[in-house]
Design a protein around this motif. Structure first.
Motif: not given
Length: 266
Positions: A155-175
């Motif tokens: 989704g757009k919002g989650k993608a924007m957050e991930m790209i803008m913060t340059a942060g990482m998510i773990d496997a469970q959040e990715a699922k």
């Protein structure tokens, strides 16, 4: 065919490509991208290969990103060529491959590594995996399809957050956000990938190839995905797999699909 930076192992119609640069956390350099292209192309043309699993060597990283040392001093023009060539040779190529590709994400999948995993048809991950697109922390944006495929998946919002913060998510959040389909232990990751691959192989790979093309069409600008679906649906009626599948159903037996790669090259 021998390779310097990847390993290819085939068994029981399942081919496993392992990116093998453990000292560089399997970072993608130009040579590795070319070798991956050659391997995918050869396996897709091979009648004996039904499913491809893509993973990284070692227990730390799937692919920790692109090899920054290769392009740190590139000009504007060189940067554009880098992205265009990489997408053509590998990322778009994998996405549109007719042979099913499963990314088995072990450890870090960052930058170009996550972009490569997203180019696969779907993803599974070990529970120690970490995923992200950290490019903006280097003053650049994702250039191998990350700005396009990540919003399609999460989704757009989650993608924007991930790209803008340059942060990482773990496997469970990715699922949870739809980036990966399954999470398991590092020890069971390839076993799970092979189990899913075996389920895929029970079905018509000719039909699966058409389905891949139809699904991808929905995300192409200027292409009517419904029309592609109609065309691919119709094409199935001219295949031996369709004759076998419908006959087996009517005869109440399991289908023995002849498959073959003639459909791959039509």
């Amino acid at each position: 065919m021998s390779y310097e930076n990847i390993l290819v192992h085939a068994e029981n119609a399942i081919a496993t490509i392992t990116i093998n640069r453990p000292k560089k956390l399997n970072a993608l350099n130009s040579k590795t991208i070319h070798e991956l292209h050659d391997a995918f192309k050869a396996l897709d043309a091979d009648d004996t290969t039904k499913v491809i699993i893509l993973t990284g060597s070692g227990d730390k990283a799937f692919v920790a990103g692109a090899d920054i040392s290769e392009f740190a001093h590139f000009s504007v023009e060189e940067g554009g060529v880098l992205a265009a060539k990489g997408q053509e040779l590998l990322f778009d190529f994998v996405q549109n491959l007719g042979t099913p590709v499963i990314a088995a994400v072990n450890g870090f999948a960052l930058g170009g590594g996550l972009e490569l995993a997203m180019a696969a048809h779907f993803r599974i991950a070990s529970d120690n995996a970490k995923m992200g697109l950290p490019e903006v922390s280097l003053g650049v944006i994702p250039g191998y399809g990350g700005t396009q495929r990540l919003p399609q998946l999460v989704g757009k919002g989650k993608a924007m957050e991930m790209i803008m913060t340059a942060g990482m998510i773990d496997a469970q959040e990715a699922k949870a956000c739809g980036l990966v389909n399954h999470v398991t232990t590092p020890e069971e990751l390839l076993d799970l990938a092979n189990k899913i691959a075996s389920k895929i192989m029970r079905n018509s790979l000719v039909a699966i190839r058409g389905a891949i093309k139809a699904v991808n069409a929905n995300f192409e600008d200027g292409v009517n995905g419904y029309n592609v679906e109609i065309e691919e649906f119709g094409n199935c009626f001219g295949t031996e797999d369709f004759k076998e599948g419908t006959t087996a159903f009517l005869e109440k037996r399991k289908a023995a699909f002849p498959g073959g790669n003639s459909f791959k090259r039509r």
